[in-house]
Design an enzyme around this catalytic site. Sequence first.
Site, PDB file in Angstrom:
ATOM      1  N   THR A 197       8.565  -4.337   2.104  1.00  0.00           N
ATOM      2  CA  THR A 197       8.544  -2.923   2.470  1.00  0.00           C
ATOM      3  C   THR A 197       8.436  -2.715   3.969  1.00  0.00           C
ATOM      4  OG1 THR A 197       7.210  -0.901   2.287  1.00  0.00           O
ATOM      5  CG2 THR A 197       6.050  -2.965   2.063  1.00  0.00           C
ATOM      6  N   TYR A 203      -1.416  -1.289   0.630  1.00  0.00           N
ATOM      7  CA  TYR A 203      -0.100  -1.579   0.067  1.00  0.00           C
ATOM      8  C   TYR A 203       0.717  -2.427   1.042  1.00  0.00           C
ATOM      9  CZ  TYR A 203       4.812  -0.876  -1.108  1.00  0.00           C
ATOM     10  OH  TYR A 203       6.142  -1.082  -1.374  1.00  0.00           O
TER      11      TYR A 203
END
Length: 340
Positions: free
Chosen positions: A121, A145
Amino acid sequence: MTEPTTVLVTGGAGYIGSHAVLALLDAGRKVVVLDNLVTGFADAIDPRAAFIQGDVSDADLVARLIADHNVHAILHFAGSVVVPESVTDPLKYYRNNTAATRSLIESAVTGGVRHFLFSSTAATYGTPERVPVQEGDPKRPINPYGMSKLMSEQMLADVAAAHPITYCALRYFNVAGADPQGRAGQSTAGATHLIKIAAEAALGKRPSVAVFGSDFDTADGTGVRDYIHVTDLADAHLHALEALEASPGENLTLNCGYGRGFSVLEVLDAVDRVAGVTVDRIMQPRRAGDPAALIADNSAILARLPWRPQHDDLDTIVGHALAWEGTVRQGMDDMDGTKP
């Protein structure tokens, strides 16, 4: 005669994973999907793929899958992906993302898997020092995250240096849209992706769309993001796998984006335009940690892979998202008995 090799796709019942399964199958690959269906949907898996319900951290199960299906490559999509939730429940993210990925990597090494593609990501960059952001720029995640994904990238690099396995970490920017043929899309309830939310609002499934921040240093004051069509992203995985297969010993880390951004208001304008309605916009304060702009420098993926975007158009992305959202709504109405 040598038995054909298989690609194991973890999280293949989820949004991006199901599209990657389609890309692999359409290219003639044998595919087996492993998904625990906590957030995924069994009916999202193309019937041409074999499906096993289970968890990637179940080492015995993964070992059997690798051996029974002659798995030579793993595409790893399974994990948790909601940024605000990672802040309130960080241990969930270090368990589902980092620890589970560690177990899967170990199973891959033990089972002799040759290639590992990892769903990473742009959150690994945190708040970038420059835009567009390049792969070699500093990685300073601002939430669990992003950190859980960065830790997994580091594990892959260390393991690839010690064992005969190669990897590609694909850093996604903002993924949106749906399969142009209507075979898959984003069905997750409570999704946090802007285009998904706006499509729901355009179809009357929610009353409005919250715009978080109108005072960023951008042209219209709202945050700017690089939106990539999910089918283009799936094709990037197929090309990355082919690159690993063709170049033994090479590892890749690549941004997946189009290299240009759209503001929140520009996205909502596109939804209004394509849907023929006006989505109600509710202005809200900024969320902590949101950068003003996050755009990919995609020169590396364009140079290394023959991948070229086929759906690099905001109205096209929105149109496919709206078409899928209509399909989802119709299916839910049918199950509720509200439609004949």
